[in-house]
Design an enzyme around this catalytic site. Sequence first.
Site, short mmCIF file in Angstrom:
data_model
loop_
_atom_site.label_atom_id
_atom_site.label_comp_id
_atom_site.label_asym_id
_atom_site.label_seq_id
_atom_site.Cartn_x
_atom_site.Cartn_y
_atom_site.Cartn_z
CE LYS A 22 2.43 0.15 17.16
NZ LYS A 22 3.76 -0.37 16.74
CG HIS A 50 -3.59 0.19 7.94
ND1 HIS A 50 -3.17 -0.85 7.14
CD2 HIS A 50 -2.48 0.93 8.20
CE1 HIS A 50 -1.86 -0.74 6.94
NE2 HIS A 50 -1.43 0.34 7.56
CD GLU A 101 0.62 5.33 13.08
OE1 GLU A 101 1.47 4.56 12.62
OE2 GLU A 101 0.22 6.34 12.46
CE LYS A 149 -0.04 1.58 4.59
NZ LYS A 149 0.01 2.96 4.98
#
Length: 511
Positions: free
Chosen positions: A365, A260, A236, A168
């Site tokens: 995360k 995602h 993240e 990707k």
Amino acid sequence: MTPKLLENPLRIGLRQDKVPEPQILVIFGATGDLTQRKLVPAIYEMHLERRLPPELTIVGVARRDWSDDYFREHLRQGVEQFGGGIQAEEVWNTFAQGLFFAPGNIDDPQFYQTLRDRLANLDELRGTRGNRTFYLSVAPRFFGEAAKQLGAAGMLADPAKTRLVVEKPFGRDLSSAQVLNAILQNVCRESQIYRIDHYLGKETVQNLLVFRFANAIFEPLWNRQYIDHVQITVAETVGLEGRAGYYETAGALRDMVQNHLMQLFSLTAMEPPNSLGADGIRNEKVKVVQATRLADIDDLSLSAVRGQYKAGWMNGRSVPAYRDEEGADPQSFTPTYVAMKLLVDNWRWQGVPFYLRTGKRMPKKVTEIAIQFKTVPHLMFQSATQKVNSPNVLVLRIQPNEGVSLRFEVKTPGSSQRTRSVDMDFRYDTAFGSPTQEAYSRLLVDCMLGDQTLFTRADEVEASWRVVTPLLESWDDPRQAAGISFYEAGTWEPAEAEQLINRDGRRWRRL
């Protein structure tokens, strides 16, 4: 410690999985981080576990003028630093004999003739029988050129022996995705194309289908009658990490949401497939994405929020704003955060909102899918901690600590009828005694075996782009730049993202 390759699988009770046929894996962009940090450490781990043929040969392709020995040492450092280590010198030496490097330019037709001849020689040397997997780990702008050159050189001609793996992003919008798909399908069949999204290699993502369709207690509740809403979060802690050149042209919507998050969404919302074959599952994923839309097309502010991180604090240290990161435009309006509300127009999900969010420089995360069920229709018990009972929540944790938890109400000790929420928790590493495997391990083996189940099909890519196209068209318009919100690094989201879900009488989960 005995290296895994030297262990007796019968003695330790291992079931021998299907091993791919001998083949050559050609990695374009082999000097990049992905090869050293992810691909080869995963391949070596599978080599130790006897899940790959001993004849497996890896040929790295890049512009740098490296020798075979230099390439081998480069990959060894990657296994030692980012993988599980060498474990046994003789095992590594055997593995390294199958590592080769081919310097060349991706747009040079003569290079592909040279590469084709070298692969033919390696077939004789290594016994790989003409089987090829070409992995495009290069900048997206080179996908089409590499595919064209491979096709022109005749290296994709045999659909039974050749495969093409594409990382990707699959385009940067619907139009470019359609162009890329047309190029790929012009040089090989769709059955040869493996569009890889490493999230689909994670155990909890794969377990989602098993969880839904192998347990009779959950699937009957998986609909608008019992589910209030769904939250999908991919948070993240990192910033740009040296990727400003790419990220400035992508942003969170292109980098994370279209691939995602939409993959997690489609597996959560899809109908039961008629089979576990690749197309059985992918057909249902496409159907549900095609039935999906933004909550309000006329007023996009009611459907999505974009944000960008300002300077803040992460783990006790100061971090710069996005605009102050090396390589970023000081006047950039590139979103590092996106929250959006999706609706699915079908019988199962009519009226059930799906809230998706992702961002950089978040406090922790975490990736999870949270299914929040409706509250009981009549409250007979009083909560010990709040005025109303908490709803049941089913959480599938993708990372870290992959697993599943279910929140429900129980009676507190004593004579009163008060309740409180507790969690029933399952963790992969605890239940199975070992950590889950690297996502790329499963995906690479599946590709070599010709199993496309965990890879994205062309029509699914295009359907996902159609969902986010209204946002792309609006947010890419320089006149709409002022619509971006800001949040401090180390916080969860801009205030506008809270409002997106709060106006529906709901709130984001605490993570």
